[in-house]
Design an enzyme around this catalytic site. Structure first.
Site, PDB file in Angstrom:
ATOM      1  N   PRO A 292      -2.620  14.882  -0.940  1.00 22.25           N
ATOM      2  CA  PRO A 292      -1.178  15.041  -1.260  1.00 22.25           C
ATOM      3  C   PRO A 292      -0.196  14.629  -0.122  1.00 22.25           C
ATOM      4  CG  PRO A 292      -1.716  17.227  -0.681  1.00 22.25           C
ATOM      5  CD  PRO A 292      -3.006  16.370  -0.705  1.00 22.25           C
ATOM      6  N   GLY A 293       0.707  13.484  -0.641  1.00 24.77           N
ATOM      7  CA  GLY A 293       1.754  13.124   0.167  1.00 24.77           C
ATOM      8  C   GLY A 293       3.068  13.281  -0.390  1.00 24.77           C
ATOM      9  N   ARG A 294       3.497  12.827  -1.267  1.00 28.26           N
ATOM     10  CA  ARG A 294       4.650  13.283  -2.158  1.00 28.26           C
ATOM     11  C   ARG A 294       4.888  14.527  -2.442  1.00 28.26           C
ATOM     12  NH1 ARG A 294       6.962   9.156  -5.168  1.00 28.26           N
ATOM     13  NH2 ARG A 294       4.924   8.250  -5.331  1.00 28.26           N
ATOM     14  N   CYS A 362      23.842  -6.455   1.309  1.00 31.12           N
ATOM     15  CA  CYS A 362      24.393  -7.604   0.822  1.00 31.12           C
ATOM     16  C   CYS A 362      23.105  -8.142  -0.466  1.00 31.12           C
ATOM     17  CB  CYS A 362      24.168  -8.695   1.602  1.00 31.12           C
ATOM     18  SG  CYS A 362      25.681  -8.310   2.588  1.00 31.12           S
ATOM     19  N   GLU A 363      22.837  -6.976  -1.239  1.00 28.07           N
ATOM     20  CA  GLU A 363      22.005  -7.145  -2.660  1.00 28.07           C
ATOM     21  C   GLU A 363      22.643  -6.600  -3.718  1.00 28.07           C
ATOM     22  OE1 GLU A 363      19.185  -8.609  -2.302  1.00 28.07           O
ATOM     23  OE2 GLU A 363      18.988  -9.165  -0.329  1.00 28.07           O
TER      24      GLU A 363
HETATM   25  C1  LIG Z   1      -0.653   7.140  -1.266  1.00 26.40           C
HETATM   26  C2  LIG Z   1      -2.012   7.746  -1.160  1.00 26.40           C
HETATM   27  C3  LIG Z   1      -2.271   9.280  -1.356  1.00 26.40           C
HETATM   28  C4  LIG Z   1      -0.902  10.119  -1.471  1.00 26.40           C
HETATM   29  O1  LIG Z   1      -0.333  10.026  -2.520  1.00 26.40           O
HETATM   30  P1  LIG Z   1       0.860  10.765  -3.171  1.00 26.40           P
HETATM   31  O2  LIG Z   1       1.161  10.159  -4.681  1.00 26.40           O
HETATM   32  O3  LIG Z   1       2.015  10.635  -2.212  1.00 26.40           O
HETATM   33  O4  LIG Z   1       0.337  12.219  -3.347  1.00 26.40           O
HETATM   34  C5  LIG Z   1      -3.235   9.728  -1.094  1.00 26.40           C
HETATM   35  N1  LIG Z   1      -4.196   9.013  -1.019  1.00 26.40           N
HETATM   36  C6  LIG Z   1      -4.444   7.579  -1.051  1.00 26.40           C
HETATM   37  C7  LIG Z   1      -5.584   6.909  -0.793  1.00 26.40           C
HETATM   38  C8  LIG Z   1      -3.212   6.976  -1.153  1.00 26.40           C
HETATM   39  O5  LIG Z   1      -3.245   5.406  -1.211  1.00 26.40           O
END
Ligand SMILES: *Cc1c(COP(=O)(O)O)cnc(C)c1O
Length: 444
Positions: A292-294, A362-363
């Site tokens: 997980p990132g987001r 400037c967009e």
């Molecule tokens: C971007 C990415 C993530 C994280 O994705 P989220 O939508 O931010 O959870 C995990 N694994 C891989 C391989 C990614 O490219």
């Protein structure tokens, strides 16, 4: 605006995050300012760890650091027991400098350079997620040269089209720049080849089907396809996969109408599917890795801006400009992403007008939000945009030579600077003026 985590409106009618009044944060750090709710980041991390612990399966939760990669965030990921995904030497360097344990770092990406591979093997990272055959051969050659044994996963596309927020965020389908396709047999051939490499230790496969996903079906289908594949590999090649990595992509609530599931629901769907579909393939169920990132950092972030100019086009709309824009949040321009906002210094006042929030680049496309209801906006007001913790600072640029904002962590009434605001000197730090065109000192 929906109030995430520790955000609340205080008695003065100001937005408060982590016990810090944002008007005071503005006075101390200036704007634009990224404010990260540390308690909410830790809560999200624990939701993953707790849900996997409850499943009884072995696991690693690898924070996808590309969502927000700074040293302080690597420290929090380490403290919370997470692993860490990196996609470049820069993200790897950040993690190592932060003291993140190398053995819990996983290296991703579809074009790792020889230098990056060297650096990561020397550091002793835990795993490479191999994307293609060129990389597989390169990795074997470099590992052999160093006398190293390197753990790998093979990235596969299981043929699942996740319902991601934007086509650019779907990655699990056959036609993707990432990975080996299961459907056309290239994943099977890659397993055969990888298992023959003297310096590579194949742990299993990896799939990442997309981002900002609100259902469990895509993940369950990916588990089913990967289990079928794993069974075929076991039967035909007698190879066991001790790990299955299911990537990230778990959705979060940006705006009213977004309907993400609780972290525990995503995890339960995945672990149940693994228990069902992997039963009997090997002696033991595989360890589950997710990325997980987001969903770790997204809703913990708020960007604070100061309102500058405005312009009303009678019968059309009113534009209100803030002191940032696509340089600190390129997502609306890239993906047409939607955000919610509030007047953070007059948070108790009733909404009076619909305005559109413009950035200062400037967009014409530099618009943060179209048609948001706010009290009558004045120059000098503070605008807070919610849910900017993921893919904002990490995607920020110096377009128009705008300085990137500071980032602060807030918790229990304290704020800590974790990234300082860029200076004018930072803006020209890498510029070189060749002597032949340098401004000559005036001689008389
Ligand atoms: C971007 C990415 C993530 C994280 O994705 P989220 O939508 O931010 O959870 C995990 N694994 C891989 C391989 C990614 O490219």
């Amino acid at each position: 605006m929906f109030l995430h985590g520790t955000s609340r409106i205080n008695e003065a009618g100001h937005l408060e995050i982590g016990g810090c009044d944002v008007t005071e944060l503005k006075a101390e750090y200036g704007t634009p300012l990224y404010i990260m709710d540390e308690q909410l980041i830790r809560r999200r991390a624990r939701e993953y760890v707790d849900a996997f612990t409850a499943s009884g399966l072995g696991f690693q939760v690898a924070y996808a650091s590309k969502a927000f990669s700074v040293m302080a965030m690597c420290r929090i990921a380490d403290e919370e027991g997470l692993s860490l995904d990196v996609v470049s030497d820069g993200e790897l360097y950040t993690a190592l400098q932060a003291g993140f344990p190398a053995e819990r770092i996983h290296f991703h990406g579809n074009n790792k350079t020889p230098d990056e591979i060297e650096m990561a093997i020397s550091a002793g990272i835990g795993c490479f997620v191999v994307d293609n055959l060129v990389e597989l051969r390169l990795l074997q050659a470099i590992a052999a040269g160093k006398g190293a044994s390197v753990k790998i996963l093979l990235r596969v596309t299981p043929g699942v089209e996740a319902h991601a927020h934007h086509a650019y965020a779907s990655t699990g389908q056959t036609d993707s720049k990432f990975g080996f396709d299961i459907g056309n047999g290239s994943a099977f051939e890659a397993v055969r080849l990888a298992s023959d490499q003297a310096n590579l230790q194949l742990l299993g496969v990896h799939s990442h089907i997309g981002s900002q996903i609100f259902e469990t079906e895509g993940f369950q289908l990916a588990v089913e396809r990967i289990a079928e594949f794993t069974r075929k590999v076991k039967e035909e090649l007698n190879i066991d996969f001790p790990v299955v990595n299911l990537g990230g992509g778990f959705g979060i609530r940006y705006v009213d109408g977004d309907t993400p599931l609780a972290v525990s629901e995503y995890v339960a769907a995945i672990t149940d599917a693994v228990k069902t579909h992997f039963a009997g393939i090997s002696d033991k169920l595989p360890e589950i890795w997710v990325e997980p990132g987001r969903s770790i950092v997204g809703d913990a972030g708020t960007t604070l801006y100061t309102v500058g100019t405005s312009k009303e086009i009678p019968g059309v709309r009113k534009y209100v400009a803030v002191d940032g824009g696509m340089t600190d949040n390129p997502r609306p321009a890239l993906y047409e992403s939607k955000y919610e906002a509030m007047l953070a210094n007059r948070a108790k006042e009733a909404n009076e007008e619909a305005v559109s929030i413009a950035g200062k680049c400037c967009e014409s496309g530099d618009m943060l939000i179209w048609d948001v209801e706010l009290p009558k906006v004045e120059s000098g007001d503070l605008l807070a945009v919610a849910c900017t913790g993921a893919y904002n600072y990490s995607m920020a640029s110096n377009y128009n030579r705008i300085r990137r904002p500071a980032v602060v962590f807030v918790q229990n009434g304290h704020s800590d600077l974790v990234v300082r605001r860029e200076s004018h000197q930072d803006i020209i730090a890498n510029d070189v003026v060749p002597q032949r065109i340098a401004k000559q000192p005036v001689t008389k």
